[in-house]
Scaffold this active site. Structure first.
Site, PDB file in Angstrom:
ATOM      1  N   THR A 126     -14.173 -46.803 -55.520  1.00 50.20           N
ATOM      2  CA  THR A 126     -14.475 -47.843 -54.525  1.00 50.20           C
ATOM      3  C   THR A 126     -13.395 -47.941 -53.455  1.00 50.20           C
ATOM      4  O   THR A 126     -13.677 -48.238 -52.301  1.00 50.20           O
ATOM      5  CB  THR A 126     -14.638 -49.198 -55.254  1.00 50.20           C
ATOM      6  OG1 THR A 126     -15.696 -49.058 -56.183  1.00 50.20           O
ATOM      7  CG2 THR A 126     -14.952 -50.321 -54.300  1.00 50.20           C
ATOM      8  N   THR A 135     -11.760 -47.435 -60.512  1.00 48.63           N
ATOM      9  CA  THR A 135     -11.099 -48.243 -61.537  1.00 48.63           C
ATOM     10  C   THR A 135     -11.660 -47.996 -62.946  1.00 48.63           C
ATOM     11  O   THR A 135     -10.961 -48.201 -63.925  1.00 48.63           O
ATOM     12  CB  THR A 135     -11.240 -49.752 -61.222  1.00 48.63           C
ATOM     13  OG1 THR A 135     -12.626 -50.067 -61.107  1.00 48.63           O
ATOM     14  CG2 THR A 135     -10.511 -50.118 -59.957  1.00 48.63           C
ATOM     15  N   ASP A 136     -12.918 -47.553 -63.014  1.00 42.28           N
ATOM     16  CA  ASP A 136     -13.565 -47.498 -64.335  1.00 42.28           C
ATOM     17  C   ASP A 136     -12.816 -46.633 -65.346  1.00 42.28           C
ATOM     18  O   ASP A 136     -12.717 -46.984 -66.514  1.00 42.28           O
ATOM     19  CB  ASP A 136     -15.005 -46.977 -64.207  1.00 42.28           C
ATOM     20  CG  ASP A 136     -15.888 -47.919 -63.414  1.00 42.28           C
ATOM     21  OD1 ASP A 136     -15.430 -49.022 -63.080  1.00 42.28           O
ATOM     22  OD2 ASP A 136     -17.046 -47.553 -63.137  1.00 42.28           O
ATOM     23  N   LYS A 160      -8.735 -51.210 -68.312  1.00 40.80           N
ATOM     24  CA  LYS A 160      -9.638 -52.049 -67.524  1.00 40.80           C
ATOM     25  C   LYS A 160     -10.331 -52.986 -68.509  1.00 40.80           C
ATOM     26  O   LYS A 160     -10.958 -52.532 -69.466  1.00 40.80           O
ATOM     27  CB  LYS A 160     -10.668 -51.184 -66.795  1.00 40.80           C
ATOM     28  CG  LYS A 160     -11.583 -51.988 -65.904  1.00 40.80           C
ATOM     29  CD  LYS A 160     -12.456 -51.127 -65.003  1.00 40.80           C
ATOM     30  CE  LYS A 160     -13.288 -52.034 -64.111  1.00 40.80           C
ATOM     31  NZ  LYS A 160     -14.125 -51.331 -63.167  1.00 40.80           N
TER      32      LYS A 160
HETATM   33  N1  ASP Z   1     -17.519 -47.085 -60.316  1.00 39.61           N
HETATM   34  C1  ASP Z   1     -16.298 -47.103 -59.560  1.00 39.61           C
HETATM   35  C2  ASP Z   1     -15.392 -46.028 -60.092  1.00 39.61           C
HETATM   36  O1  ASP Z   1     -14.768 -46.180 -61.096  1.00 39.61           O
HETATM   37  C3  ASP Z   1     -15.671 -48.447 -59.616  1.00 39.61           C
HETATM   38  C4  ASP Z   1     -14.383 -48.599 -58.855  1.00 39.61           C
HETATM   39  O2  ASP Z   1     -13.902 -47.748 -58.166  1.00 39.61           O
HETATM   40  O3  ASP Z   1     -13.828 -49.683 -58.954  1.00 39.61           O
HETATM   41  O4  ASP Z   1     -15.310 -44.997 -59.479  1.00 39.61           O
END
Ligand code: ASP
Length: 462
Positions: free
Chosen positions: A108, A184-185, A263
């Protein structure tokens, strides 16, 4: 009359409704529906999506799909094309400032709206970054490189190895710090694996992401980028870390050790927590305050060791009551070389799994036990179950987090298949993945769990 390309992506019934009320993509609208009134901006519609919904970006930043059958009236109150376009600016160079390399992998933080489909897609350009967060130039000279453009569920051994090698290259080139933009995932998997693949780093390596894309008012992208760049440029902490939004009040980011972070919330910006430890520190746009003092210090030399290897035939098995042995049998039959179990409590699984686990051990598969409670140690000598499992050859992995043990086992098995050596490496702590004890106050006090606690403890932080 509305120009046809003003209805980007809309077809059929949805297109008819927009035409009837003379509104376009990028119109600010008040929409009256049988489900209530909505105020927002009409977004482009994916060309592959159905023709029965209109996509509205609400003031809160959330996108909703409004069924055309519910629409009573749409009133255009304004119009501004391409709200979400990020201005590009050339990053200014200041020879007096530290040199920071930002390696992008996607997620993201590197996302913006795709005008064609209306979806949030990974994108990454240095000019866009500076255009959206100009404060970065006050901190250092930022060079950027897009390594990958994937959402983080698509990160895996190939990308981990590529990222570790890129880090090695940049350190040799003489950068003062490295920031890695990442979804983040699975950021904690990558942070852990890089903690093993990149050893003895002389500079900070800081992973960063954002929970909310930069086109949303509540985005954490800018704050996280500023804090992480500051750590990479100015801090004396030569570790692999994650730097992400701290409390919900936008005050600071938390700096986590790469092997002790996870996370913990699917949508809060305040999602990363140090587990089984206290965070390394707190970072705001103006200050870096360390909480732990026992981190490795920044050095001038370039003596980094890159061990970018990974055995992909490794699995984590999250035990659940009634798990059937065929799960373990399938791993054995498919040639897996290592299994990390996330057991219940102190490290347990049910008796029906024992024969399968014995067979796995006899086949030379490396078996390690971690705990699904996340905090605490696998202590397998307390109950009979633990002792039985150790007799079957399962090794308790101390307080290594399950995901950390998983990536470490993949990294270890790519170096040796000698099980005694695998065990030695697994139980040697390289980057605090195993610690002697866990602090009782790690979660709430130092990690902004409760604002009133924060206030209370602020008095003692001098
Ligand atoms: N689905 C995204 C990822 O992990 C979520 C994010 O970037 O926060 O790539």
């Amino acid at each position: 009359m509305i120009a046809p390309d003003a209805l980007k992506g809309y077809r059929g019934a949805a297109r008819d409704v927009l035409t009837r009320f003379s509104v376009r993509v990028w119109s600010d609208v008040e929409m009256d529906t049988t489900r209530g009134k909505f105020t927002g901006i009409i977004l482009p519609r994916s060309e592959t999506a159905d023709d029965r919904h209109i996509v509205l970006k609400l003031r809160t930043g959330y996108n909703i799909g409004v069924a055309v059958s519910t629409v009573k009236e749409i009133l255009e109150t304004g119009y501004r094309e391409a709200h979400y376009k990020i201005p590009e600016r050339e990053f200014p160079y200041d020879p007096a400032k530290p040199r920071v390399k930002l390696l992008g992998t996607g997620g993201t933080i590197a996302s913006r709206l795709d005008y064609r489909t209306g979806a949030v897609i990974p994108a990454f350009s240095p000019g866009e970054l500076y255009g959206s967060v100009p404060e970065l130039a006050d901190i250092g000279n930022l060079e950027t490189e897009k390594l990958y453009g994937v959402f983080s569920e698509n990160m895996g051994p190939e990308q981990w190895i590529g990222t570790a090698r890129a880090i090695g290259r940049e350190i040799e080139k003489g950068v003062d710090g490295i920031v890695i933009g990442h979804g983040t995932d699975t950021m904690h998997h990558t942070a852990a694996v890089l903690s093993f693949m990149v050893q003895n780093t002389p500079v900070p390596i800081v992973m960063v992401g954002s929970q909310r894309s930069s086109d949303r008012p509540s985005s954490d992208a800018a704050m996280n980028l500023i804090c992480s760049t500051k750590v990479a440029a100015e801090s004396d902490i030569a570790e692999v870390m994650v730097c992400m939004f701290g409390p919900t009040s936008d005050q600071y980011c938390l700096l986590h050790q790469g092997t002790r972070v996870r996370k913990m919330h699917s949508s809060y910006r305040s999602t990363f927590r140090t587990i089984g430890d206290v965070p390394i520190g707190q970072v705001s746009p103006d200050s870096i305050r360390t909480i732990r003092k026992d981190y490795r210090r920044r050095r001038k030399d370039r003596n980094v060791t890159i061990q970018a290897v990974f055995e992909p035939k490794v699995a984590i098995v999250q035990y659940y009551p009634n798990m059937q042995p065929d799960i373990i049998e399938a791993l054995i039959d498919n040639g897996y070389k290592g299994i990390v179990i996330a057991g219940t409590g102190l490290g347990h699984v049910n008796k029906p799994l024992y024969p399968a686990l014995r067979r796995a051990h006899d086949k030379g598969i490396a078996l390690f036990m971690t705990v699904q409670t996340l905090w605490g140690y696998a202590q397998m000598y307390v109950y009979d179950t633990g002792r039985d499992l150790m007799d079957l050859g399962i090794v308790p992995a101390e307080n290594m987090l399950p995901e950390v043990a998983y990536v470490k086992l993949g990294w270890t098995l790519a170096q040796t298949t000698d099980l005694a050596e695998v065990e030695r490496i697994m139980l040697t702590s390289y980057a605090r993945e195993i610690t002697e004890r866990e602090p009782h106050d790690g979660y709430l006090i130092f990690q902004a769990g409760a604002p009133w606690l924060q206030e209370h403890f602020r008095k003692f932080w001098k």
